[in-house]
Design a protein around this motif. Structure first.
Motif, PDB file in Angstrom:
ATOM      1  N   ARG A  72       0.775  -1.201   0.180  1.00 44.63           N
ATOM      2  CA  ARG A  72       0.002   0.012  -0.283  1.00 44.63           C
ATOM      3  C   ARG A  72       0.889   1.242  -0.152  1.00 44.63           C
ATOM      4  NH1 ARG A  72      -2.287   2.586   4.902  1.00 44.63           N
ATOM      5  NH2 ARG A  72      -4.086   3.988   4.231  1.00 44.63           N
ATOM      6  N   GLY A  73       1.978   1.394   0.843  1.00 48.53           N
ATOM      7  CA  GLY A  73       2.616   2.471   1.040  1.00 48.53           C
ATOM      8  C   GLY A  73       3.534   2.564  -0.128  1.00 48.53           C
ATOM      9  N   ASP A  74       4.240   1.445  -0.479  1.00 47.48           N
ATOM     10  CA  ASP A  74       5.154   1.569  -1.346  1.00 47.48           C
ATOM     11  C   ASP A  74       4.749   1.584  -2.754  1.00 47.48           C
ATOM     12  OD1 ASP A  74       7.509   0.818  -2.896  1.00 47.48           O
ATOM     13  OD2 ASP A  74       7.030  -1.406  -2.923  1.00 47.48           O
ATOM     14  N   ASP A 128      14.022  -3.836  -3.437  1.00 50.38           N
ATOM     15  CA  ASP A 128      14.093  -3.998  -4.849  1.00 50.38           C
ATOM     16  C   ASP A 128      13.139  -2.946  -5.786  1.00 50.38           C
ATOM     17  OD1 ASP A 128      15.777  -6.078  -4.281  1.00 50.38           O
ATOM     18  OD2 ASP A 128      14.246  -7.728  -4.865  1.00 50.38           O
ATOM     19  N   SER A 129      12.119  -2.415  -5.466  1.00 46.96           N
ATOM     20  CA  SER A 129      11.141  -1.552  -6.195  1.00 46.96           C
ATOM     21  C   SER A 129      11.971  -0.438  -6.106  1.00 46.96           C
ATOM     22  CB  SER A 129       9.721  -1.676  -5.559  1.00 46.96           C
ATOM     23  OG  SER A 129       9.034  -2.835  -5.329  1.00 46.96           O
ATOM     24  N   TYR A 130      12.460   0.341  -4.969  1.00 43.31           N
ATOM     25  CA  TYR A 130      13.211   1.460  -4.816  1.00 43.31           C
ATOM     26  C   TYR A 130      14.202   1.366  -5.788  1.00 43.31           C
ATOM     27  CZ  TYR A 130      10.056   3.745  -1.318  1.00 43.31           C
ATOM     28  OH  TYR A 130       9.193   4.261  -0.727  1.00 43.31           O
ATOM     29  N   GLN A 131      14.954   0.256  -5.611  1.00 43.10           N
ATOM     30  CA  GLN A 131      16.330   0.420  -6.457  1.00 43.10           C
ATOM     31  C   GLN A 131      16.136   0.273  -8.176  1.00 43.10           C
ATOM     32  OE1 GLN A 131      18.263  -3.323  -7.743  1.00 43.10           O
ATOM     33  NE2 GLN A 131      19.873  -2.884  -6.543  1.00 43.10           N
ATOM     34  N   LYS A 132      15.088  -0.432  -8.420  1.00 39.64           N
ATOM     35  CA  LYS A 132      14.714  -0.346  -9.850  1.00 39.64           C
ATOM     36  C   LYS A 132      14.508   1.032 -10.514  1.00 39.64           C
ATOM     37  CE  LYS A 132      11.843  -2.597 -13.296  1.00 39.64           C
ATOM     38  NZ  LYS A 132      10.578  -3.539 -13.479  1.00 39.64           N
ATOM     39  N   VAL A 133      13.430   1.965  -9.781  1.00 46.39           N
ATOM     40  CA  VAL A 133      13.157   3.175 -10.124  1.00 46.39           C
ATOM     41  C   VAL A 133      14.304   4.288  -9.978  1.00 46.39           C
ATOM     42  CG1 VAL A 133      11.975   5.170  -9.666  1.00 46.39           C
ATOM     43  CG2 VAL A 133      10.858   2.944  -9.285  1.00 46.39           C
ATOM     44  N   LEU A 134      15.201   3.994  -8.961  1.00 44.74           N
ATOM     45  CA  LEU A 134      16.421   4.800  -8.615  1.00 44.74           C
ATOM     46  C   LEU A 134      17.629   4.574  -9.741  1.00 44.74           C
ATOM     47  CD1 LEU A 134      16.608   5.177  -4.761  1.00 44.74           C
ATOM     48  CD2 LEU A 134      15.687   6.858  -6.401  1.00 44.74           C
ATOM     49  N   ALA A 135      17.811   3.312  -9.980  1.00 42.55           N
ATOM     50  CA  ALA A 135      18.747   2.943 -10.913  1.00 42.55           C
ATOM     51  C   ALA A 135      18.663   3.635 -12.319  1.00 42.55           C
ATOM     52  CB  ALA A 135      18.739   1.608 -11.124  1.00 42.55           C
ATOM     53  N   GLY A 136      17.410   3.771 -12.663  1.00 38.72           N
ATOM     54  CA  GLY A 136      17.089   4.460 -13.789  1.00 38.72           C
ATOM     55  C   GLY A 136      17.418   5.954 -13.912  1.00 38.72           C
ATOM     56  N   LEU A 137      17.716   6.527 -12.883  1.00 38.82           N
ATOM     57  CA  LEU A 137      18.323   7.855 -12.743  1.00 38.82           C
ATOM     58  C   LEU A 137      19.789   8.145 -13.403  1.00 38.82           C
ATOM     59  CD1 LEU A 137      16.620   9.199  -9.345  1.00 38.82           C
ATOM     60  CD2 LEU A 137      15.751   9.620 -11.937  1.00 38.82           C
ATOM     61  N   ALA A 138      20.514   6.964 -13.170  1.00 37.65           N
ATOM     62  CA  ALA A 138      22.010   6.910 -13.773  1.00 37.65           C
ATOM     63  C   ALA A 138      22.176   7.030 -15.139  1.00 37.65           C
ATOM     64  CB  ALA A 138      22.822   6.178 -12.948  1.00 37.65           C
ATOM     65  N   PRO A 139      23.073   7.889 -15.642  1.00 34.25           N
ATOM     66  CA  PRO A 139      23.253   7.650 -17.289  1.00 34.25           C
ATOM     67  C   PRO A 139      24.171   6.407 -17.387  1.00 34.25           C
ATOM     68  CG  PRO A 139      24.252   9.383 -16.380  1.00 34.25           C
ATOM     69  CD  PRO A 139      23.554   8.774 -15.174  1.00 34.25           C
ATOM     70  N   SER A 140      24.542   5.734 -16.661  1.00 32.40           N
ATOM     71  CA  SER A 140      25.328   4.706 -17.035  1.00 32.40           C
ATOM     72  C   SER A 140      25.135   3.266 -16.479  1.00 32.40           C
ATOM     73  CB  SER A 140      26.731   5.108 -16.399  1.00 32.40           C
ATOM     74  OG  SER A 140      26.620   5.232 -14.641  1.00 32.40           O
ATOM     75  N   ASP A 141      25.778   2.511 -16.827  1.00 35.79           N
ATOM     76  CA  ASP A 141      25.697   0.921 -16.692  1.00 35.79           C
ATOM     77  C   ASP A 141      25.715   0.578 -15.339  1.00 35.79           C
ATOM     78  OD1 ASP A 141      25.227   0.650 -19.400  1.00 35.79           O
ATOM     79  OD2 ASP A 141      27.098   0.053 -19.959  1.00 35.79           O
ATOM     80  N   ASP A 142      26.022   1.442 -14.348  1.00 36.83           N
ATOM     81  CA  ASP A 142      26.114   0.983 -13.006  1.00 36.83           C
ATOM     82  C   ASP A 142      24.972   1.663 -12.200  1.00 36.83           C
ATOM     83  OD1 ASP A 142      27.076   3.673 -12.953  1.00 36.83           O
ATOM     84  OD2 ASP A 142      28.827   3.339 -11.909  1.00 36.83           O
ATOM     85  N   GLY A 143      23.828   1.886 -12.527  1.00 32.13           N
ATOM     86  CA  GLY A 143      22.864   2.359 -12.207  1.00 32.13           C
ATOM     87  C   GLY A 143      22.264   1.551 -10.885  1.00 32.13           C
ATOM     88  N   ALA A 144      22.506   0.379 -10.849  1.00 27.25           N
ATOM     89  CA  ALA A 144      21.718  -0.457  -9.899  1.00 27.25           C
ATOM     90  C   ALA A 144      22.722  -0.210  -8.604  1.00 27.25           C
ATOM     91  CB  ALA A 144      21.940  -1.832 -10.266  1.00 27.25           C
ATOM     92  N   LEU A 145      24.207  -0.228  -8.731  1.00 22.94           N
ATOM     93  CA  LEU A 145      25.092   0.111  -7.696  1.00 22.94           C
ATOM     94  C   LEU A 145      24.778   1.506  -7.343  1.00 22.94           C
ATOM     95  CD1 LEU A 145      27.609  -0.202  -5.994  1.00 22.94           C
ATOM     96  CD2 LEU A 145      29.014   0.444  -7.988  1.00 22.94           C
ATOM     97  N   ARG A 146      24.560   2.651  -8.109  1.00 20.02           N
ATOM     98  CA  ARG A 146      24.281   4.077  -7.668  1.00 20.02           C
ATOM     99  C   ARG A 146      23.080   3.994  -6.870  1.00 20.02           C
ATOM    100  NH1 ARG A 146      27.094   8.309 -11.597  1.00 20.02           N
ATOM    101  NH2 ARG A 146      28.531   6.696 -12.719  1.00 20.02           N
ATOM    102  N   ALA A 147      22.020   3.136  -7.139  1.00 25.63           N
ATOM    103  CA  ALA A 147      20.810   3.195  -6.585  1.00 25.63           C
ATOM    104  C   ALA A 147      21.085   2.585  -5.327  1.00 25.63           C
ATOM    105  CB  ALA A 147      19.803   2.276  -7.408  1.00 25.63           C
ATOM    106  N   ASP A 148      21.767   1.513  -5.190  1.00 23.46           N
ATOM    107  CA  ASP A 148      22.114   1.035  -3.770  1.00 23.46           C
ATOM    108  C   ASP A 148      22.681   1.723  -2.868  1.00 23.46           C
ATOM    109  OD1 ASP A 148      20.614  -1.463  -4.145  1.00 23.46           O
ATOM    110  OD2 ASP A 148      22.611  -2.506  -4.520  1.00 23.46           O
ATOM    111  N   LEU A 149      23.865   2.557  -3.269  1.00 20.69           N
ATOM    112  CA  LEU A 149      24.348   3.519  -2.543  1.00 20.69           C
ATOM    113  C   LEU A 149      23.255   4.825  -2.011  1.00 20.69           C
ATOM    114  CD1 LEU A 149      27.659   3.943  -4.598  1.00 20.69           C
ATOM    115  CD2 LEU A 149      27.449   3.018  -2.445  1.00 20.69           C
ATOM    116  N   ALA A 150      22.489   5.107  -2.764  1.00 14.03           N
ATOM    117  CA  ALA A 150      21.466   6.062  -2.443  1.00 14.03           C
ATOM    118  C   ALA A 150      20.767   5.496  -1.349  1.00 14.03           C
ATOM    119  CB  ALA A 150      20.691   6.431  -3.692  1.00 14.03           C
ATOM    120  N   MET A 151      20.240   4.191  -1.644  1.00 15.81           N
ATOM    121  CA  MET A 151      19.283   3.549  -0.624  1.00 15.81           C
ATOM    122  C   MET A 151      20.094   3.274   0.517  1.00 15.81           C
ATOM    123  SD  MET A 151      16.324   2.745  -1.555  1.00 15.81           S
ATOM    124  CE  MET A 151      15.970   1.509  -0.509  1.00 15.81           C
ATOM    125  N   ALA A 152      21.382   2.893   0.768  1.00 17.32           N
ATOM    126  CA  ALA A 152      22.211   2.988   2.114  1.00 17.32           C
ATOM    127  C   ALA A 152      22.178   4.243   2.751  1.00 17.32           C
ATOM    128  CB  ALA A 152      23.659   2.449   1.426  1.00 17.32           C
TER     129      ALA A 152
END
Length: 210
Positions: A72-74, A128-152
């Protein structure tokens, strides 16, 4: 003989929907405050002013209730928020948790993930839901890593503020926290993936000055 009028179907439906919503809100608050494992069905029902039997009728189990609280919240936040605004929206939900209607999914995550096998899968899906959306903000192939850093960073702030309650962060003004964090976060999304290592950049600058 009791001749009082019986509730009509529409009235019963409204009452059921209201009770269901109260159970969801009570569970969300208790999961965020105590964690999934420490929250009992009885406590949820008491806070909602409902019978425990209704909780099982509407949700099947405490885990079924957790799944719906998180979804519901997510899902509401993910669907209603532009990707570029998601981090700030999630951060503010942690910083202003006492505000009415604030999504507390990330607090549930902080309090519960890794502490009970029953809850872990559902809460990992939230991350995982947050990571997927945030990863799309990075213009490079390491978007998932950057998303995890943002989540951390996001969850670390939540941990220090809501769980540890460490000052001065615990009492800091939400606008001040957001201003400082978001100014630094921009660099995370825009930094080139193949740029020099910070130590190498420093060495190069030092050699150039000799």
């Amino acid at each position: 003989m009791d001749e009082s009028p019986r509730p009509q179907p529409a009235e019963r439906s409204r009452n059921a929907a209201a009770t269901r919503l109260r159970l969801l809100e009570a569970a969300g608050d208790l999961f965020a405050e105590q964690g999934y494992e420490r929250t009992t069905v009885r406590a949820i029902a008491e806070r909602a002013g409902a019978n425990q039997a209704l909780l099982f009728r509407y949700f099947g189990s405490k885990h079924g209730l957790l799944t719906e609280v998180v979804a519901r919240g997510d899902l509401e936040q993910l669907h209603a928020t532009a990707p570029e605004d998601l981090f700030e929206t999630a951060l503010r939900s942690l910083l202003t948790r006492s505000a009415a209607g604030t999504d507390r999914s990330l607090e549930v995550y902080l309090r519960s993930v890794g502490r009970g096998d029953e809850a872990t899968g559902t809460l990992r899906e939230l991350g995982d839901s947050y990571q997927k959306v945030l990863a799309g903000l990075a213009p490079s192939d390491d978007g998932a890593l950057r998303a995890d850093l943002a989540m951390a960073w996001l969850l670390g702030i939540g941990l220090m503020r809501t769980v540890v309650a460490r000052e001065p962060l615990a009492g800091a003004d939400p606008d001040a926290v957001c201003r400082l964090v978001l100014a630094s976060l921009d660099r995370l999304w825009t930094a080139p993936a193949d740029g020099p290592h910070p130590a190498e950049a420093g060495d190069a600058g030092g050699e150039g000055g000799r």
